[in-house]
Design a protein around this motif. Structure first.
Motif, PDB file in Angstrom:
ATOM      1  N   TYR A  58       0.856  -1.092  -0.173  1.00 31.87           N
ATOM      2  CA  TYR A  58      -0.013   0.130   0.158  1.00 31.87           C
ATOM      3  C   TYR A  58       0.973   1.447   0.033  1.00 31.87           C
ATOM      4  CZ  TYR A  58      -3.352  -3.487   1.796  1.00 31.87           C
ATOM      5  OH  TYR A  58      -4.107  -4.657   1.907  1.00 31.87           O
ATOM      6  N   ASN A  59       0.270   2.345  -0.569  1.00 30.66           N
ATOM      7  CA  ASN A  59       1.267   3.442  -0.319  1.00 30.66           C
ATOM      8  C   ASN A  59       1.074   4.305   0.871  1.00 30.66           C
ATOM      9  OD1 ASN A  59      -1.359   4.673  -0.531  1.00 30.66           O
ATOM     10  ND2 ASN A  59      -1.125   5.458  -2.681  1.00 30.66           N
ATOM     11  N   THR A  60       0.510   3.779   1.866  1.00 33.36           N
ATOM     12  CA  THR A  60       0.502   4.432   3.044  1.00 33.36           C
ATOM     13  C   THR A  60       0.567   3.425   4.236  1.00 33.36           C
ATOM     14  OG1 THR A  60      -0.765   6.287   4.384  1.00 33.36           O
ATOM     15  CG2 THR A  60      -2.158   4.536   3.063  1.00 33.36           C
ATOM     16  N   ASN A  61       0.601   3.798   5.558  1.00 33.72           N
ATOM     17  CA  ASN A  61       0.550   2.824   6.510  1.00 33.72           C
ATOM     18  C   ASN A  61      -0.939   2.429   6.840  1.00 33.72           C
ATOM     19  OD1 ASN A  61       3.214   3.384   7.103  1.00 33.72           O
ATOM     20  ND2 ASN A  61       2.990   4.478   8.586  1.00 33.72           N
ATOM     21  N   VAL A  62      -1.213   0.982   6.928  1.00 39.84           N
ATOM     22  CA  VAL A  62      -2.437   0.656   7.172  1.00 39.84           C
ATOM     23  C   VAL A  62      -2.586  -0.165   8.372  1.00 39.84           C
ATOM     24  CG1 VAL A  62      -4.271  -0.844   5.971  1.00 39.84           C
ATOM     25  CG2 VAL A  62      -2.654   0.595   4.643  1.00 39.84           C
ATOM     26  N   PRO A  63      -3.684   0.134   9.195  1.00 40.40           N
ATOM     27  CA  PRO A  63      -3.916  -0.563  10.350  1.00 40.40           C
ATOM     28  C   PRO A  63      -4.312  -2.103   9.829  1.00 40.40           C
ATOM     29  CG  PRO A  63      -5.194   1.305  10.425  1.00 40.40           C
ATOM     30  CD  PRO A  63      -4.707   1.139   9.151  1.00 40.40           C
ATOM     31  N   LEU A  64      -3.741  -3.016  10.559  1.00 42.01           N
ATOM     32  CA  LEU A  64      -4.182  -4.560  10.546  1.00 42.01           C
ATOM     33  C   LEU A  64      -5.160  -4.771  11.293  1.00 42.01           C
ATOM     34  CD1 LEU A  64      -0.363  -5.795  10.254  1.00 42.01           C
ATOM     35  CD2 LEU A  64      -2.046  -5.754   8.359  1.00 42.01           C
ATOM     36  N   VAL A  65      -6.041  -5.567  10.727  1.00 41.53           N
ATOM     37  CA  VAL A  65      -7.240  -6.212  11.573  1.00 41.53           C
ATOM     38  C   VAL A  65      -7.184  -7.670  11.498  1.00 41.53           C
ATOM     39  CG1 VAL A  65      -9.930  -6.266  11.624  1.00 41.53           C
ATOM     40  CG2 VAL A  65      -8.569  -4.077  10.566  1.00 41.53           C
ATOM     41  N   PHE A  66      -7.063  -8.367  12.699  1.00 41.32           N
ATOM     42  CA  PHE A  66      -6.720  -9.657  12.866  1.00 41.32           C
ATOM     43  C   PHE A  66      -8.211 -10.262  13.071  1.00 41.32           C
ATOM     44  CE2 PHE A  66      -2.641  -7.727  13.453  1.00 41.32           C
ATOM     45  CZ  PHE A  66      -1.732  -8.835  13.029  1.00 41.32           C
ATOM     46  N   ARG A  67      -8.475 -10.930  12.320  1.00 40.18           N
ATOM     47  CA  ARG A  67     -10.115 -11.529  12.180  1.00 40.18           C
ATOM     48  C   ARG A  67     -10.403 -12.780  12.629  1.00 40.18           C
ATOM     49  NH1 ARG A  67     -13.130  -7.095  10.084  1.00 40.18           N
ATOM     50  NH2 ARG A  67     -12.226  -6.137   8.355  1.00 40.18           N
ATOM     51  N   HIS A  68      -9.241 -13.686  12.896  1.00 38.13           N
ATOM     52  CA  HIS A  68      -9.367 -15.087  13.290  1.00 38.13           C
ATOM     53  C   HIS A  68      -9.022 -14.991  14.675  1.00 38.13           C
ATOM     54  CE1 HIS A  68      -8.341 -19.190  14.079  1.00 38.13           C
ATOM     55  NE2 HIS A  68      -9.199 -19.481  13.539  1.00 38.13           N
ATOM     56  N   VAL A  69     -10.058 -14.986  15.459  1.00 33.04           N
ATOM     57  CA  VAL A  69      -9.913 -14.821  16.994  1.00 33.04           C
ATOM     58  C   VAL A  69      -9.775 -16.198  17.569  1.00 33.04           C
ATOM     59  CG1 VAL A  69     -10.745 -13.646  19.336  1.00 33.04           C
ATOM     60  CG2 VAL A  69     -10.852 -12.480  17.022  1.00 33.04           C
ATOM     61  N   PHE A 148      -2.557  -1.274  18.680  1.00 27.24           N
ATOM     62  CA  PHE A 148      -2.996  -2.191  17.418  1.00 27.24           C
ATOM     63  C   PHE A 148      -1.644  -2.212  16.692  1.00 27.24           C
ATOM     64  CE2 PHE A 148      -3.452   2.276  16.079  1.00 27.24           C
ATOM     65  CZ  PHE A 148      -3.028   2.274  15.071  1.00 27.24           C
ATOM     66  N   LEU A 149      -1.603  -2.905  15.471  1.00 23.98           N
ATOM     67  CA  LEU A 149      -0.642  -3.203  14.458  1.00 23.98           C
ATOM     68  C   LEU A 149      -0.874  -2.279  13.364  1.00 23.98           C
ATOM     69  CD1 LEU A 149       0.446  -6.899  14.776  1.00 23.98           C
ATOM     70  CD2 LEU A 149       1.731  -4.884  16.088  1.00 23.98           C
ATOM     71  N   ARG A 150       0.135  -1.700  12.552  1.00 19.89           N
ATOM     72  CA  ARG A 150       0.018  -0.845  11.649  1.00 19.89           C
ATOM     73  C   ARG A 150       0.981  -1.493  10.643  1.00 19.89           C
ATOM     74  NH1 ARG A 150       1.062   4.863  12.954  1.00 19.89           N
ATOM     75  NH2 ARG A 150      -1.112   5.007  13.493  1.00 19.89           N
ATOM     76  N   GLN A 151       0.486  -2.021   9.250  1.00 22.69           N
ATOM     77  CA  GLN A 151       1.464  -2.266   8.368  1.00 22.69           C
ATOM     78  C   GLN A 151       2.078  -1.036   7.636  1.00 22.69           C
ATOM     79  OE1 GLN A 151      -0.449  -4.642   5.447  1.00 22.69           O
ATOM     80  NE2 GLN A 151       1.235  -5.070   3.864  1.00 22.69           N
ATOM     81  N   TRP A 152       3.120  -1.229   7.594  1.00 23.21           N
ATOM     82  CA  TRP A 152       4.203  -0.131   6.734  1.00 23.21           C
ATOM     83  C   TRP A 152       3.963  -0.107   5.426  1.00 23.21           C
ATOM     84  CZ3 TRP A 152       9.898   0.227   8.898  1.00 23.21           C
ATOM     85  CH2 TRP A 152       9.930   0.645   9.834  1.00 23.21           C
ATOM     86  N   SER A 153       3.677   1.270   5.176  1.00 22.58           N
ATOM     87  CA  SER A 153       3.417   1.512   3.629  1.00 22.58           C
ATOM     88  C   SER A 153       4.683   0.796   2.702  1.00 22.58           C
ATOM     89  CB  SER A 153       3.892   2.948   3.188  1.00 22.58           C
ATOM     90  OG  SER A 153       5.145   3.535   3.356  1.00 22.58           O
ATOM     91  N   ASN A 154       4.427   0.523   1.503  1.00 27.01           N
ATOM     92  CA  ASN A 154       5.249  -0.196   0.856  1.00 27.01           C
ATOM     93  C   ASN A 154       5.762  -1.696   1.008  1.00 27.01           C
ATOM     94  OD1 ASN A 154       6.239  -0.278  -1.977  1.00 27.01           O
ATOM     95  ND2 ASN A 154       8.310   0.453  -1.670  1.00 27.01           N
TER      96      ASN A 154
END
Length: 175
Positions: A58-69, A148-154
């Motif tokens: 992604y071209n920006t940082n994106v929050p990660l959503v962990f769906r399998h709890v 929370f966790l954030r995926q780094w851009s690129n």
């Protein structure tokens, strides 16, 4: 007869006192049980509920959503937002792992964020094959703090049914 009545009256009074103390003790035990339940906080989740996917780049940082709890004791982790919200003040430990298939131009990286502030990052870059990176940290959180966790851009992050990308946390003790 008066002596007998006095003895019976004294025994009745003793029984009333004993019953009163038993009720107080029972209430204290119930309060301790409830207090203990509130202090039980733990969650563990992986990125995908099924299948496999590579997220990004992604071209920006994106929050990660962990769906399998897997575990969500106290429901402090929200699988719709990816946010963990501290239900009470205390010391918490978090761990996360980020998986990726190698790529010549894109690493895999995610940062742990507390109330919008970067705390630390797990980073892995290999040109081919499978790689992963993990981190752990212990934090003092106030009631309502958000982690929370954030995926780094690129970057690219991989997960599948083997649960390569995970996020977990638990309360160690209250403060």
């Amino acid at each position: 007869m008066n002596v007998l009545l006095c003895m019976i009256s004294a025994q009745i009074e003793d029984l009333i006192n004993i019953k009163s103390r038993a009720n107080i003790t029972e209430n204290q035990v119930e309060a301790l049980k409830k207090e203990g339940e509130v202090k039980r906080v733990a969650f563990s989740a992986s990125l995908l509920t099924s299948g496999s996917a590579t997220l990004g780049p992604y071209n920006t940082n994106v929050p990660l959503v962990f769906r399998h709890v897997t575990t969500n004791i106290a429901n402090a982790y929200n699988p719709n937002t990816g946010f963990f919200t501290a239900p009470l003040r205390g010391v918490y430990h978090f761990e996360f792992c980020v998986g990726a298939h190698g790529h010549p131009s894109h690493a895999s990286a995610a940062a742990l964020v507390k109330n919008g502030a970067h705390i630390l990052v797990a980073y892995e870059h290999q040109v081919n094959g499978f790689g992963s990176s993990g981190k752990g940290v212990t934090l003092l959180l106030e009631t309502g703090d958000v982690v929370f966790l954030r995926q780094w851009s690129n970057t690219r992050i991989f997960d599948d049914s083997s649960r390569h990308t995970t996020f977990s946390g638990h309360l160690i003790f209250t403060m």
